[in-house]
Design a protein around this motif. Structure first.
Motif, short mmCIF file in Angstrom:
data_model
loop_
_atom_site.label_atom_id
_atom_site.label_comp_id
_atom_site.label_asym_id
_atom_site.label_seq_id
_atom_site.Cartn_x
_atom_site.Cartn_y
_atom_site.Cartn_z
N GLY A 89 -5.57 -2.07 -14.62
CA GLY A 89 -5.86 -3.19 -15.41
C GLY A 89 -7.35 -3.62 -15.45
O GLY A 89 -8.25 -3.23 -14.60
N GLY A 90 -7.53 -4.14 -16.58
CA GLY A 90 -8.99 -4.52 -16.88
C GLY A 90 -9.36 -5.95 -16.62
O GLY A 90 -8.39 -6.57 -16.12
N ASP A 91 -10.41 -6.51 -16.76
CA ASP A 91 -10.73 -8.00 -16.57
C ASP A 91 -9.87 -8.96 -17.02
O ASP A 91 -9.32 -9.83 -16.69
CB ASP A 91 -12.09 -8.22 -16.97
N HIS A 92 -9.18 -8.72 -18.28
CA HIS A 92 -8.30 -9.33 -19.02
C HIS A 92 -6.85 -9.39 -18.90
O HIS A 92 -6.12 -10.16 -19.34
CB HIS A 92 -8.58 -9.02 -20.61
N THR A 93 -6.56 -8.75 -17.86
CA THR A 93 -5.22 -8.40 -17.48
C THR A 93 -4.97 -9.29 -15.85
O THR A 93 -4.72 -8.79 -14.98
CB THR A 93 -4.79 -7.02 -17.15
N ALA A 94 -5.06 -10.61 -16.24
CA ALA A 94 -5.04 -11.47 -14.95
C ALA A 94 -3.79 -11.20 -14.34
O ALA A 94 -4.02 -11.34 -12.81
CB ALA A 94 -5.10 -12.82 -15.37
N SER A 95 -2.68 -10.78 -14.60
CA SER A 95 -1.32 -10.85 -14.29
C SER A 95 -1.28 -9.59 -13.16
O SER A 95 -0.61 -9.51 -12.34
CB SER A 95 -0.08 -10.64 -15.24
N GLN A 96 -2.20 -8.50 -13.50
CA GLN A 96 -2.38 -7.28 -12.70
C GLN A 96 -3.11 -7.45 -11.42
O GLN A 96 -3.39 -6.63 -10.74
CB GLN A 96 -2.73 -6.29 -13.66
N ARG A 97 -3.93 -8.61 -11.58
CA ARG A 97 -5.31 -8.52 -10.51
C ARG A 97 -4.59 -8.87 -9.02
O ARG A 97 -3.92 -9.62 -8.87
CB ARG A 97 -6.09 -9.68 -10.96
N ASN A 98 -5.00 -8.21 -8.04
CA ASN A 98 -5.06 -8.67 -6.91
C ASN A 98 -6.35 -8.03 -6.04
O ASN A 98 -6.19 -6.87 -5.64
CB ASN A 98 -3.74 -7.88 -6.22
N ASP A 99 -7.17 -8.95 -5.74
CA ASP A 99 -8.21 -8.55 -5.08
C ASP A 99 -8.39 -8.42 -3.40
O ASP A 99 -9.32 -8.33 -2.77
CB ASP A 99 -9.54 -9.46 -5.48
N ALA A 100 -7.13 -8.58 -2.91
CA ALA A 100 -6.70 -8.41 -1.43
C ALA A 100 -7.36 -6.85 -1.17
O ALA A 100 -7.09 -6.02 -1.68
CB ALA A 100 -5.45 -8.46 -1.19
N GLN A 101 -8.17 -7.02 -0.08
CA GLN A 101 -8.64 -5.74 0.71
C GLN A 101 -7.54 -4.93 1.29
O GLN A 101 -6.58 -5.28 1.78
CB GLN A 101 -9.50 -6.08 1.64
N LEU A 102 -7.42 -3.61 0.81
CA LEU A 102 -6.77 -2.87 1.49
C LEU A 102 -7.12 -2.32 2.73
O LEU A 102 -8.27 -2.33 3.08
CB LEU A 102 -6.58 -1.44 0.58
N ARG A 103 -6.14 -1.81 3.57
CA ARG A 103 -6.65 -1.19 5.11
C ARG A 103 -6.47 0.16 5.15
O ARG A 103 -5.45 0.67 5.02
CB ARG A 103 -5.66 -1.98 6.15
N PRO A 104 -7.89 0.89 5.35
CA PRO A 104 -7.86 2.26 5.76
C PRO A 104 -7.05 2.70 6.86
O PRO A 104 -6.65 1.94 7.85
CB PRO A 104 -9.18 2.41 5.99
N GLY A 105 -6.41 3.75 6.67
CA GLY A 105 -5.22 4.31 7.66
C GLY A 105 -3.60 3.68 7.48
O GLY A 105 -2.86 4.22 8.05
N THR A 106 -3.82 2.62 6.53
CA THR A 106 -2.50 1.92 6.56
C THR A 106 -2.13 1.89 5.04
O THR A 106 -0.80 2.13 4.60
CB THR A 106 -2.58 0.50 7.08
N ASP A 107 -3.21 1.47 4.29
CA ASP A 107 -2.85 1.52 2.77
C ASP A 107 -3.67 2.54 1.95
O ASP A 107 -4.65 3.10 2.57
CB ASP A 107 -3.35 -0.03 2.17
N ALA A 108 -3.01 2.63 0.82
CA ALA A 108 -3.57 3.67 -0.23
C ALA A 108 -4.48 2.97 -0.86
O ALA A 108 -4.31 1.89 -1.48
CB ALA A 108 -2.42 4.25 -0.91
N ALA A 109 -5.78 3.74 -0.98
CA ALA A 109 -6.95 3.32 -1.93
C ALA A 109 -6.37 3.54 -3.10
O ALA A 109 -5.37 4.21 -3.47
CB ALA A 109 -8.10 3.86 -1.52
N ARG A 110 -7.05 3.13 -4.35
CA ARG A 110 -6.61 3.07 -5.62
C ARG A 110 -7.73 4.10 -6.40
O ARG A 110 -8.70 3.73 -6.16
CB ARG A 110 -6.61 1.56 -6.45
N ILE A 111 -7.03 4.98 -7.20
CA ILE A 111 -7.80 5.49 -8.19
C ILE A 111 -7.64 4.57 -9.54
O ILE A 111 -6.74 4.11 -9.80
CB ILE A 111 -7.30 6.92 -8.74
N ARG A 112 -8.95 4.27 -10.05
CA ARG A 112 -8.79 3.11 -11.21
C ARG A 112 -9.62 3.69 -12.39
O ARG A 112 -10.82 4.32 -12.40
CB ARG A 112 -9.34 2.06 -10.68
N ALA A 113 -9.21 3.34 -13.67
CA ALA A 113 -9.98 3.24 -14.93
C ALA A 113 -10.73 4.60 -15.34
O ALA A 113 -11.84 4.65 -15.28
CB ALA A 113 -10.97 2.30 -14.70
N MET A 114 -9.98 5.63 -15.27
CA MET A 114 -10.39 6.84 -15.51
C MET A 114 -10.42 7.19 -17.21
O MET A 114 -9.36 7.08 -17.98
CB MET A 114 -9.46 8.07 -15.03
#
Length: 188
Positions: A89-114
């Motif tokens: 999602g982009g800046d305008h998709t507030a419903s998709q936004r979650n700025d919580a920090q992911l944890r290396p080794g626990t969470d999957a990082a995200r590939i974004r906006a290709m």
């Protein structure tokens, strides 16, 4: 300007900065309009604009790559990764936004906006961005990546080792659904 030569002949890559936003937005607009044809109906392409577009958080975090054509200087492709929970999602998709920090080794990082400029498709630039993102995420301790993929991107992502996790609907407006496939890959 932090330009680096590319392993892809004829192209350079660097991290995006706020001054690049207009150029990135223009690339996104043409890529959304042209590269989804054959995968989505015109109505679905219009609805996809409600969830696709510029995410300034990626630029602020220093995780968004630009690839320029050396000969013309044109922005040929862009894409990034994120250590935040937002899947797409982009800046305008507030419903998709979650700025919580992911944890290396626990969470999957995200590939974004290709995005790739239609004039530069089939030159390995999508693979190049994925490689840059995977290496950067690995350096920060992530061992998995996930993305919200468009149908147009799925062939590239599958060729690069990403596998389907689940089918979702990214947006739905007046009965027009836009599919988004959650895909993932181990990188460690």
């Amino acid at each position: 300007m932090n330009k680096r030569s590319s392993p892809q002949a004829g192209f350079t890559h660097r991290i995006a900065v706020p001054a690049d936003e207009a150029e990135i937005s223009a690339l996104m607009d043409v890529a959304i309009s042209e590269l989804q044809k054959g995968f989505l109906s015109p109505e679905q392409i219009a609805v996809s604009r409600t969830i696709m577009g510029l995410d300034r958080r990626l630029i602020a975090d220093g995780t968004y790559f630009l690839i320029h054509d050396i000969e013309t200087g044109a922005l040929a492709a862009s894409g990034g990764w994120s250590r935040r929970a937002t899947l797409y999602g982009g800046d305008h998709t507030a419903s998709q936004r979650n700025d919580a920090q992911l944890r290396p080794g626990t969470d999957a990082a995200r590939i974004r906006a290709m995005y790739t400029n239609p004039a530069f498709t089939r030159r390995g630039l999508g693979r190049m961005i994925l490689s840059l993102c995977e290496e950067a995420a690995r350096k920060e301790g992530f061992d998995r990546l996930e993305m919200g993929a468009t149908l147009a991107g799925v062939p590239l992502y599958e060729a690069c080792g990403y596998r389907l996790i689940e089918h979702t609907v990214g947006a739905s407006v007046d009965g027009v659904d836009v599919p988004v496939l959650r895909m993932g890959k181990q990188i460690a």
